[in-house]
Design an enzyme around this catalytic site. Structure first.
Site, short mmCIF file in Angstrom:
data_model
loop_
_atom_site.label_atom_id
_atom_site.label_comp_id
_atom_site.label_asym_id
_atom_site.label_seq_id
_atom_site.Cartn_x
_atom_site.Cartn_y
_atom_site.Cartn_z
N CYS A 97 48.45 34.16 45.46
CA CYS A 97 48.42 33.92 44.02
C CYS A 97 49.25 32.66 43.80
O CYS A 97 50.48 32.74 43.82
CB CYS A 97 49.00 35.10 43.24
SG CYS A 97 49.16 34.75 41.47
N CYS B 292 50.36 37.79 41.69
CA CYS B 292 49.34 38.84 41.64
C CYS B 292 49.11 39.43 43.03
O CYS B 292 48.93 38.69 44.00
CB CYS B 292 48.04 38.27 41.09
SG CYS B 292 48.22 37.65 39.40
#
Lengths: 218, 219
Positions: free
Chosen positions: A118, A123
């Site tokens: 990410c 994430c």
């Protein structure tokens, strides 16, 4: 950005950490202040804080994902389901929810290796892998994974055949990716429990490979 | 916004330092930072995109010199200030000094497991057909908004192929600023290494992003 705030540096890298102790106490004080204010104002319940920590320390971690991978290795129908609808297949083993609402499983092959990053934040598929390790959230990983993934893999001691393509998935939306590593040779007939022991967290991010049955990485 | 969070392709941060998977936290304050961030988020005052924008709005030098839980803690303080839930004086003193404001919810311990297991659904019903199909060639737009966006700089103005049509999802660029969810079709778009990085790029590399429809045009 430090991969480790106060822990040992397992690979002997020597970074300049002169300011670390003052930063650490600054963080401890900052977080304590936030917690006190939020609790005193009734915005958060103290026992809810403890329940959140307990959940991610003991119940939600990378062994969940290892069970998913082991099932996929052992059961072709499950593997097909996982590739088609990972959220549902993973939910059938009891894992789902926060930061894993929309799951996609991507499968390593002898032709192509998958790596998840990410670049914009952190994430990560929490229900199957737990909280992201510090390195996953570090500037070093987020900056380099998309431009020099082979260099990143080398930091993990992984060298892939030159002909193997590398497919990087930058998690820029709410889709969360789980890498399905290749099943090591010599594990025919193994139980799912035994297979799960070969599945490392890093192999499900793509910075590692599954362990080979002899103990070294495959 | 072109903040310090947009790291793809930057150089000079040194090696990635692996750590064992049994290591969950490096210090007790990291656990507390995780817990207060999740519990405060559960109040329902802001959404995930709002908080991401608050984190990336930290001054770049501060962002890049902080560990991730430190970014979380600093951004949480800033968000609470911005929403008028705490005061600077309270943050300085480390204690409440003013009565609380009403908030939509307070997460109770008994509801933690259920709340984490439920998560938050970001997919919405489609109201129009998808503009692009799997296999379509698209080009990402070039823009440099001062607001929140999830199109990283390294992937702006690049030609790629739609690898998957994921469904209709909440649009972070507006949702972050409480301007509504404005859901859009979301696509996984794959680029070649040379398209992104030019001369000398690994020809065996492909990189994908997940891109909302308004980030893309036909190519």
């Amino acid at each position: 950005m430090h991969a480790s705030e106060d822990g040992p540096h397992p690979h002997g890298h020597d970074h300049g950490h002169d300011h670390e102790h003052s930063a650490l106490s600054g963080n401890a004080l900052r977080v304590r202040a936030l917690e006190s204010i939020l609790v005193e104002k009734g915005y958060v319940a103290p026992d809810a804080l403890d329940a959140i920590i307990e959940t991610y320390e003991t119940r939600i971690g990378p062994r969940n994902g290892a069970r998913v991978v082991a099932r996929a290795w052992a059961d072709p129908a499950f593997r097909e389901w996982l590739r088609r609808d990972a959220t549902a297949a993973i939910a059938s083993l009891g894992y789902g929810g926060r930061q894993g609402e929309h799951m996609v499983a991507v499968e390593n092959t002898p032709e192509e290796h998958n790596l998840v990053v990410c670049t914009l934040c952190s994430c990560y598929p929490w229900p199957v892998l737990g909280l992201p390790p510090a390195w996953y959230k570090s500037a070093a990983y987020r900056s380099r994974a998309v431009i020099d993934p082979r260099g990143v893999l080398a930091d993990f001691g992984v060298t892939l055949p030159e002909a193997r393509r590398i497919r990087v998935w930058d998690s820029t939306a709410e889709i969360r990716y789980l890498v399905l590593p290749m099943r090591p040779a010599g594990t025919e007939g193994w139980s799912e429990e035994a297979l799960a022991e070969l599945v490392t967290r890093d192999s499900m991010i793509g910075t590692g490979l599954a362990r080979d049955p002899a103990g070294a990485p495959a | 916004m072109n903040g310090a969070q947009d790291l793809g392709g930057m150089m000079g941060f040194g090696p990635v330092v692996p750590e064992p998977e049994t290591l969950r936290f490096h210090a007790d304050w990291e656990k507390r930072a995780l817990a207060v961030t999740l519990a405060a988020g559960a109040m329902g005052v802001w959404n995930i995109d709002t908080m991401r924008h608050t984190r990336e709005s930290l001054p770049p030098a501060e962002y890049l010199s902080a560990s991730y839980y430190e970014i979380w803690a600093k951004a949480l303080a800033n968000q609470l200030l911005a929403d008028g839930l705490v005061s600077r004086e309270e943050l300085r003193e480390g204690h409440a000094q003013e009565p609380p404001r009403p908030v939509p919810r307070v997460l109770q311990a008994a509801d933690v497991a259920k709340t984490l297991a439920a998560g938050t659904q970001y997919e919405r019903a489609a109201e129009a057909p998808a503009a692009f199909a799997r296999g379509a060639t698209v080009r990402t737009k070039v823009f440099h908004p001062t607001h929140h966006t999830r199109l990283p700089r390294y992937a702006r103005g690049k030609r790629g192929v739609v690898e998957a049509v994921r469904g209709v999802f909440v649009f972070p660029d507006t949702n972050a600023h409480r301007q509504g969810e404005h859901p859009q079709w979301l696509y996984t778009v794959r680029f070649t290494g040379p398209e992104l990085w030019g001369e000398g790029a690994d020809p065996g590399l492909t990189v994908s992003i997940d891109a909302w429809e308004s980030y893309l045009e036909a190519a």
